[in-house]
Design a protein around this motif. Structure first.
Motif, mmCIF file in Angstrom:
data_model
loop_
_atom_site.group_PDB
_atom_site.id
_atom_site.type_symbol
_atom_site.label_atom_id
_atom_site.label_comp_id
_atom_site.label_asym_id
_atom_site.label_seq_id
_atom_site.Cartn_x
_atom_site.Cartn_y
_atom_site.Cartn_z
ATOM 1 N N ASP A 46 0.826 -1.216 0.000
ATOM 2 C CA ASP A 46 0.000 0.000 0.000
ATOM 3 C C ASP A 46 0.861 1.268 0.000
ATOM 4 N N MET A 49 1.652 2.562 -3.543
ATOM 5 C CA MET A 49 0.589 2.895 -4.502
ATOM 6 C C MET A 49 0.786 4.203 -5.272
ATOM 7 N N PRO A 50 1.355 5.259 -4.666
ATOM 8 C CA PRO A 50 1.530 6.501 -5.454
ATOM 9 C C PRO A 50 2.419 6.317 -6.692
ATOM 10 N N LEU A 52 1.830 4.489 -8.983
ATOM 11 C CA LEU A 52 0.899 4.356 -10.112
ATOM 12 C C LEU A 52 0.445 5.707 -10.658
ATOM 13 N N ASP A 53 0.652 6.766 -9.873
ATOM 14 C CA ASP A 53 0.279 8.106 -10.356
ATOM 15 C C ASP A 53 1.443 8.813 -11.047
ATOM 16 N N LEU A 55 2.991 8.271 -13.742
ATOM 17 C CA LEU A 55 2.725 8.501 -15.162
ATOM 18 C C LEU A 55 1.223 8.463 -15.369
ATOM 19 N N ASN A 56 0.703 9.435 -16.094
ATOM 20 C CA ASN A 56 -0.718 9.385 -16.447
ATOM 21 C C ASN A 56 -0.889 9.920 -17.858
ATOM 22 N N SER A 57 -2.134 10.062 -18.270
ATOM 23 C CA SER A 57 -2.375 10.344 -19.685
ATOM 24 C C SER A 57 -1.842 11.708 -20.131
ATOM 25 N N SER A 58 -1.501 12.568 -19.180
ATOM 26 C CA SER A 58 -0.922 13.848 -19.616
ATOM 27 C C SER A 58 0.584 13.926 -19.377
ATOM 28 N N SER A 59 1.204 12.795 -19.086
ATOM 29 C CA SER A 59 2.647 12.794 -18.795
ATOM 30 C C SER A 59 3.497 13.003 -20.038
ATOM 31 N N MET A 61 6.295 11.585 -21.953
ATOM 32 C CA MET A 61 6.749 10.198 -21.992
ATOM 33 C C MET A 61 8.150 10.058 -22.582
ATOM 34 N N VAL A 294 8.405 2.014 -20.154
ATOM 35 C CA VAL A 294 7.353 2.797 -19.492
ATOM 36 C C VAL A 294 7.452 2.572 -17.984
ATOM 37 N N ASN A 295 7.621 1.330 -17.588
ATOM 38 C CA ASN A 295 7.751 1.039 -16.159
ATOM 39 C C ASN A 295 9.068 1.575 -15.595
ATOM 40 N N ARG A 298 8.373 5.173 -15.083
ATOM 41 C CA ARG A 298 7.470 5.312 -13.944
ATOM 42 C C ARG A 298 8.266 5.286 -12.641
ATOM 43 N N MET B 49 -2.654 6.777 -24.559
ATOM 44 C CA MET B 49 -2.293 7.376 -23.269
ATOM 45 C C MET B 49 -3.275 7.130 -22.119
ATOM 46 N N PRO B 50 -4.588 7.102 -22.369
ATOM 47 C CA PRO B 50 -5.499 6.859 -21.231
ATOM 48 C C PRO B 50 -5.262 5.515 -20.525
ATOM 49 N N LEU B 52 -2.710 4.702 -19.162
ATOM 50 C CA LEU B 52 -1.928 5.030 -17.966
ATOM 51 C C LEU B 52 -2.796 5.458 -16.788
ATOM 52 N N ASP B 53 -4.053 5.814 -17.079
ATOM 53 C CA ASP B 53 -4.967 6.196 -15.995
ATOM 54 C C ASP B 53 -5.781 5.007 -15.473
ATOM 55 N N LEU B 55 -4.974 2.397 -13.896
ATOM 56 C CA LEU B 55 -4.647 2.083 -12.499
ATOM 57 C C LEU B 55 -4.035 3.316 -11.875
ATOM 58 N N ASN B 56 -4.479 3.661 -10.682
ATOM 59 C CA ASN B 56 -3.846 4.759 -9.951
ATOM 60 C C ASN B 56 -3.824 4.431 -8.474
ATOM 61 N N SER B 57 -3.388 5.372 -7.672
ATOM 62 C CA SER B 57 -3.118 5.035 -6.267
ATOM 63 C C SER B 57 -4.366 4.643 -5.494
ATOM 64 N N ARG B 70 -0.003 -6.923 -7.082
ATOM 65 C CA ARG B 70 1.230 -6.249 -6.683
ATOM 66 C C ARG B 70 2.235 -7.211 -6.065
ATOM 67 N N ALA B 265 6.051 -2.237 -24.100
ATOM 68 C CA ALA B 265 5.478 -2.055 -22.764
ATOM 69 C C ALA B 265 4.042 -2.572 -22.746
ATOM 70 N N ARG B 298 -3.646 -3.553 -15.735
ATOM 71 C CA ARG B 298 -3.815 -2.240 -16.365
ATOM 72 C C ARG B 298 -4.475 -2.399 -17.742
#
Lengths: 428, 428
Positions: A46, A49-50, A52-53, A55-59, A61, A294-295, A298, B49-50, B52-53, B55-57, B70, B265, B298
């Motif tokens: 746990d 978990m952050p 996972l944030d 990288l997101n769709s607006s990152s 890359m 990508v990982n 991340r 790109m979406p 990447l969203d 999975l998140n925290s 995990r 990836a 994901r």
């Protein structure tokens, strides 16, 4: 407390009756606990978990050098991930490749490559009558599994609190050209929890192998996996020691974030000489276009640098420490002075190694299992699953909660006592 | 337009002068375009790109069956990812393992495993004097790279618009016990873009191999990679065809999301019989604890099901189609009727395959390179990099923009004409 071996037969019989009653009580509680593998607990995961944030769709890359991590390429890993992993084990990033989701496959592939292609131009091992690996014991079952699968003969090397018996290592490596490798977990060793002394590391670096293709498999799995802030083991950096000693190509070092970020979904690395890297790449080039960048990105974006990794490990330590301490306290309280087992208090890593009286390990593990507590199979810490003394048991406190861990440790101590009493009664 | 072979020497000389001038003009434009590999374009990757969203925290990180992705475990992949990948290629999820970030390493490891351990109990290939693979040509250079690396003899099998020459395949496979495999890209084949006819697939399934350990390497890399909504190739499902024909163990099928989500990836899969899966797992068990289940989850959470994958592929097709059409239109306009090259209009996949006049491919690729357009090396589509006719060129329109692609295609057509004129002048 009196040592159990000094009990009279009468006393042993009384004790057995009492322990058997306790054991029946324990069984009736229907425990269902698993201490078999070095798995992180959900609470520990746990804290990751952050990630996972990160990288997101607006990152963005792209790497710092402008490479799009979403596309093919860069067999050796992105430079910033190489830096991150290099800092974890204290080596030069130029000596590092960052690969896939775990380090075990790198080790497997390295042995497989040696079998099929030969190490850096040497005869492929499959063409040799005999290939041998030295296996410090107790050790990691998955290491031994790889060498066993490839039909490599495994030779036990006893471990002490400072590392493998180096007299024996030198005798084998420097004289027998069939000895091609040795499995090492140099820091917070699996399962003993000890770290190799400086003298041990220097003696490794100064080996004069009879085989030009002898390599040290240095699995630095627990490089930053401390349990305490104040007492931390450090080991000498093997690559530079080997270089200094004129053996630059003698070691493959492995590490990963399997027990830093997510187990099986982290990133892994190998660190070795330029020659060895070139050799590895020469066949990796056919095996894969590139690992998951990508990982890799991340992990870099989330942890940023070695300080980020260390912060993560502090959170893990806070969760792990009470479990280790619960086990150790219960072992002390229940077995202290009885002289029916030895264990070392580790300052890091994932395991507590317990040495029972000879001939008792299998029976103890069996008794625990019967009452609902699964331990790593007795013998698993030895090549071929054969502990010649049937004595070593690996305890993995990482997965259960502290409460469960205390419960499991109590049962474990009870089973140790019960089996030891029965053993002593055989000759009483 | 008159065929170039019908030109008089005079006409050829005039044409050459004119083409050389055009070529000098082209060079002065300092192009820098890469059509060498089947890489997705940034625009295409942007549509992913979406993912990447997904999975998140705050995500639930458990599978439907309650397994924490995990943590360690599940060698064969999470069940919902097995379902997703099974639907991509139309097989039973029970026949599928979902593995790492790409399918090439699965193929490599399968050949490596056959070399070292032998296929399902057969003699390990490294103990045999000779191991041969059939290689439909033109084909995928990375396939041929694997077999070459392991010292496996490669035999060219000519391709037609319906697949490999099956008379030849049957002759080799059914009579020569040294023939242990064949590389196939059955749908939108790399590089021809054609798909195997039902008759071809049925003849594959009905092979009677001389070697019990003969296997078809069925690389279904472009299973859902259509360019058009209305005209889509479909192929017969090989696993069930082999079962029907009494050859349940004869095929390994591979696929991945490398050109669905992110290249390198994504997630990959193998589909094969229960026997073959058990054999693969028997050594994978030593190689790895489990592949990246976080990335598997994901993909499942984002795409949900086969419809989600198909939606993604429509977006890709919208980006790819104009580039393919630009190339094809320019080839038609510039080379149509000259009889100095053949090409097929593909309905999917990543490539256009161009057959130049014999002895011209290397020179054409060289001319393009000189003017700033990199193509896949001539010969790369053949084993050992040797195209016996020096004729085939693979065009990869996926990476450049449509404008760049048109520019590159014009230069390509110019170089084809120039080199062909020179070739014809040699004997004029």
């Amino acid at each position: 407390m009196k040592a159990l071996k000094d009990y009279t037969k009468e006393e042993l019989l009384d004790l057995r009756t009492q322990l058997e009653k306790e054991y029946e009580d324990a069984k009736s509680r229907n425990l269902k606990l698993d201490m078999s593998r070095g798995k992180p607990s959900p609470a520990q995961l746990d804290t990751v978990m952050p990630l996972l944030d990160a990288l997101n769709s607006s990152s963005d890359m792209k790497t710092e050098a402008g490479v799009d991590v979403r596309n093919y390429g860069i067999l050796e890993g992105i430079p910033e991930a190489k830096k991150l992993m290099a800092d974890m084990i204290g080596v030069n990033p130029d000596r590092v490749m960052v690969l896939g989701n775990a380090s075990l496959p790198i080790m497997f592939d390295t042995v497989a490559r040696s079998m099929m292609q030969g190490v850096c131009g040497s005869t492929p091992w499959h063409k040799l009558d005999k290939v041998k690996f030295l296996c410090p014991v107790p050790g990691y079952d998955r290491h031994f599994g790889i060498t066993q699968m490839f039909g490599i003969e495994m030779i036990n090397i006893p471990m002490s609190a400072s590392g493998p018996d180096m007299d024996l290592v030198e005798e084998y490596v420097n004289n027998d050209p069939a000895v091609k490798g040795i499995w090492c977990v140099p820091k917070y060793a699996n399962p003993m929890g000890i770290s190799y002394s400086d003298d041990t590391v220097r003696r490794f670096a100064a080996l004069k192998p009879a085989a030009e293709d002898f390599r040290i498999y240095w699995d630095n799995a627990y490089a930053i996996h401390h349990l305490y802030e104040e007492e931390q083991d450090e080991i000498l950096e093997i690559l530079s020691e080997c270089e200094k000693a004129g053996n630059p190509d003698m070691v493959f070092q492995f590490c990963s974030t399997s027990k830093v970020s997510f187990s099986g979904a982290g990133i892994s690395a190998v660190a070795t000489s330029e020659n060895n890297l070139a050799w590895m790449k020469s066949s990796m080039n056919f095996q894969i276009i590139g690992y998951d960048k990508v990982n890799q990105l991340r992990h870099v974006r989330y942890y940023k640098n070695i300080d980020g990794l260390k912060e993560q490990m502090k959170k893990h330590a806070d969760i792990m420490r009470p479990k280790f301490e619960a086990v150790l306290q219960i072992l002390d309280e229940n077995l202290g002075g009885l002289e029916i087992g030895n264990w070392i208090k580790p300052r890091g890593g994932y395991f507590i190694s317990f040495d029972a009286m000879e001939g008792c390990a299998k029976a103890i593990v069996g008794k625990c299992k019967e009452a609902g507590v699964t331990l790593t199979g007795a013998g698993a810490t030895y090549p071929y699953g054969k502990d010649p003394k049937d004595s070593n048991i690996r305890i993995a406190p990482s997965f259960p909660s502290p409460e469960e861990m205390a419960e499991a440790a109590k049962l474990f101590a009870l089973c140790v006592k019960l089996v030891s009493v029965e053993k002593l009664l055989e000759t009483a």
